[in-house]
Design a protein around this motif. Structure first.
Motif, PDB file in Angstrom:
ATOM      1  N   SER A  47       1.393 -23.553 -15.619  1.00 48.73           N
ATOM      2  CA  SER A  47       1.728 -23.340 -17.024  1.00 48.73           C
ATOM      3  C   SER A  47       1.440 -24.592 -17.859  1.00 48.73           C
ATOM      4  CB  SER A  47       3.212 -22.989 -17.162  1.00 48.73           C
ATOM      5  OG  SER A  47       4.005 -24.147 -17.030  1.00 48.73           O
ATOM      6  N   ILE A  93       2.555 -18.817 -16.997  1.00 48.09           N
ATOM      7  CA  ILE A  93       3.725 -18.354 -17.739  1.00 48.09           C
ATOM      8  C   ILE A  93       4.238 -17.041 -17.162  1.00 48.09           C
ATOM      9  CG2 ILE A  93       4.470 -17.461 -19.984  1.00 48.09           C
ATOM     10  CD1 ILE A  93       2.791 -19.673 -21.257  1.00 48.09           C
ATOM     11  N   GLN A  97       7.864 -16.220 -15.419  1.00 49.05           N
ATOM     12  CA  GLN A  97       8.696 -15.114 -15.876  1.00 49.05           C
ATOM     13  C   GLN A  97       9.111 -14.226 -14.698  1.00 49.05           C
ATOM     14  OE1 GLN A  97       6.808 -12.958 -19.037  1.00 49.05           O
ATOM     15  NE2 GLN A  97       8.341 -11.362 -19.065  1.00 49.05           N
ATOM     16  N   SER A 119       4.275  -9.424 -23.052  1.00 51.90           N
ATOM     17  CA  SER A 119       5.163 -10.511 -23.463  1.00 51.90           C
ATOM     18  C   SER A 119       4.578 -11.876 -23.072  1.00 51.90           C
ATOM     19  CB  SER A 119       6.531 -10.331 -22.820  1.00 51.90           C
ATOM     20  OG  SER A 119       7.335 -11.455 -22.995  1.00 51.90           O
ATOM     21  N   GLY A 120       4.077 -11.991 -21.849  1.00 52.72           N
ATOM     22  CA  GLY A 120       3.460 -13.248 -21.415  1.00 52.72           C
ATOM     23  C   GLY A 120       2.198 -13.555 -22.194  1.00 52.72           C
ATOM     24  N   ILE A 122       1.482 -12.602 -25.291  1.00 52.42           N
ATOM     25  CA  ILE A 122       1.850 -12.991 -26.657  1.00 52.42           C
ATOM     26  C   ILE A 122       2.425 -14.398 -26.682  1.00 52.42           C
ATOM     27  CG2 ILE A 122       3.479 -12.501 -28.527  1.00 52.42           C
ATOM     28  CD1 ILE A 122       2.998  -9.522 -27.971  1.00 52.42           C
ATOM     29  N   SER A 123       3.314 -14.726 -25.740  1.00 55.31           N
ATOM     30  CA  SER A 123       3.911 -16.066 -25.738  1.00 55.31           C
ATOM     31  C   SER A 123       2.857 -17.136 -25.464  1.00 55.31           C
ATOM     32  CB  SER A 123       5.056 -16.148 -24.726  1.00 55.31           C
ATOM     33  OG  SER A 123       4.575 -15.938 -23.425  1.00 55.31           O
ATOM     34  N   SER A 124       1.906 -16.865 -24.588  1.00 50.02           N
ATOM     35  CA  SER A 124       0.846 -17.833 -24.316  1.00 50.02           C
ATOM     36  C   SER A 124      -0.081 -17.999 -25.516  1.00 50.02           C
ATOM     37  CB  SER A 124       0.016 -17.399 -23.113  1.00 50.02           C
ATOM     38  OG  SER A 124       0.816 -17.335 -21.984  1.00 50.02           O
ATOM     39  N   VAL A 126       0.758 -17.496 -28.688  1.00 52.36           N
ATOM     40  CA  VAL A 126       1.500 -18.236 -29.710  1.00 52.36           C
ATOM     41  C   VAL A 126       1.517 -19.727 -29.368  1.00 52.36           C
ATOM     42  CG1 VAL A 126       3.821 -18.599 -30.671  1.00 52.36           C
ATOM     43  CG2 VAL A 126       2.889 -16.291 -30.478  1.00 52.36           C
ATOM     44  N   TYR A 127       1.737 -20.061 -28.100  1.00 53.36           N
ATOM     45  CA  TYR A 127       1.723 -21.468 -27.680  1.00 53.36           C
ATOM     46  C   TYR A 127       0.359 -22.088 -27.970  1.00 53.36           C
ATOM     47  CZ  TYR A 127       1.728 -25.579 -24.718  1.00 53.36           C
ATOM     48  OH  TYR A 127       1.625 -26.854 -24.259  1.00 53.36           O
TER      49      TYR A 127
END
Length: 149
Positions: A47, A93, A97, A119-120, A122-124, A126-127
């Motif tokens: 990650s 990521i 999770q 979800s993973g 989208i979060s990646s 955004v990061y």
């Protein structure tokens, strides 16, 4: 007196059933927690949260992915390497999770893989966008590794 004996028999029977169920689930529960810990550590290493992982894990994975894609077309080496780097972070990521769910969830629920992948993803994303914005606004600077060239 008779009700006390019945209560003690019921409580001893309940204790026996509970102890049997605990001993039957313990190896499964331990395996689940060990698997979760392994996935969590592996995900952490892949990650973007681990600052030293790039040289040892992500860049070789990204270069190998880029190399495989460059067999189709030599122009794909750099773009595919960037995509491979990003994908290795996304996989990290997601592994974190999955591992944390194995460790911290008490009851085993049915997993929705599609929802977890989204979800993973989208979060990646955004990061990644936050890092790009920080770099563009010169809040975070890239190291000057090739300043002389």
């Amino acid at each position: 007196m008779n009700s006390i004996q019945k209560d003690s028999q019921v409580s001893s029977l309940a204790a026996k059933v509970v102890s049997e169920s605990v001993t039957q689930e313990s190896p499964k529960n331990i395996f689940k927690r060990l698997r979760g810990g392994f996935l969590l550590v592996l995900g952490y290493l892949l990650s973007p949260l681990c600052w030293w992982n790039d040289l040892l894990f992500n860049l070789p994975i990204a270069y190998f992915f880029g190399y495989l894609c460059s067999l189709l077309s030599p122009k794909l080496l750099i773009p595919a390497s960037i995509l491979g780097y990003w994908l290795s972070n996304v996989v990290g990521i997601l592994l974190m999770q999955f591992g944390s769910q194995d460790i911290f969830q008490k009851n085993s629920q049915e997993r929705n893989l599609k929802k977890e992948l989204l979800s993973g993803f989208i979060s990646s994303t955004v990061y990644t966008l936050i890092i790009i914005i920080l770099l563009q606004l010169k809040i975070v600077e890239t190291p000057a590794l090739f300043a002389n060239s």
